[in-house]
Design a protein around this motif. Sequence first.
Motif, PDB file in Angstrom:
ATOM      1  N   ILE A  68      -1.975  -4.492   2.171  1.00  0.00           N
ATOM      2  CA  ILE A  68      -0.757  -4.625   1.202  1.00  0.00           C
ATOM      3  C   ILE A  68       0.024  -3.478   0.951  1.00  0.00           C
ATOM      4  O   ILE A  68      -0.353  -2.225   0.883  1.00  0.00           O
ATOM      5  N   ASP A  69       1.168  -3.878   1.421  1.00  0.00           N
ATOM      6  CA  ASP A  69       2.223  -2.495   1.506  1.00  0.00           C
ATOM      7  C   ASP A  69       1.810  -1.327   2.329  1.00  0.00           C
ATOM      8  O   ASP A  69       1.939  -0.366   1.726  1.00  0.00           O
ATOM      9  N   GLY A  70       1.009  -1.681   3.370  1.00  0.00           N
ATOM     10  CA  GLY A  70       0.769  -0.480   4.288  1.00  0.00           C
ATOM     11  C   GLY A  70      -0.595   0.084   3.936  1.00  0.00           C
ATOM     12  O   GLY A  70      -1.012   1.060   4.533  1.00  0.00           O
TER      13      GLY A  70
END
Length: 133
Positions: free
Chosen positions: A117-119
């Motif tokens: 999630i988001d990197g």
Amino acid sequence: MKIIVLSLAVVPLLTGCAATRTISDVAMGAGGAAIASELSHGNPAATAGGAAGGLLLSEGLHYAARKESDKAFLNGYDKGRSDAVKQQYWLYVDMQRTRNRTDHVRLYEVQLPEQEIDGVIFKPTTKYLRIEE
């Protein structure tokens, strides 16, 4: 003399009734006039004063009875309000007790896979979902 005794015996029975207020005023006034006339040997001023005194006594008794009635009403009203607040309090306490009981709680195991999630990479974990009934 018998009329005086009879009127004095009947008047206390009538003082508590609002519908008979005028009757008790008349009876007390007449009783006061009769007593004053008897004691003063027919003096008109004393008879009038006795009638006024009887009327004032009757009105005083009505005022005292009304005051006691109002006081009792207010005490009952305050008691009712107090009981309502106590009832509401105990309802809340009972709700808290049932909410904190563990026999109505179930835990469901949920497997969370690895995800990004988001990197940010989150490792697979197990979480527990709490269900209260």
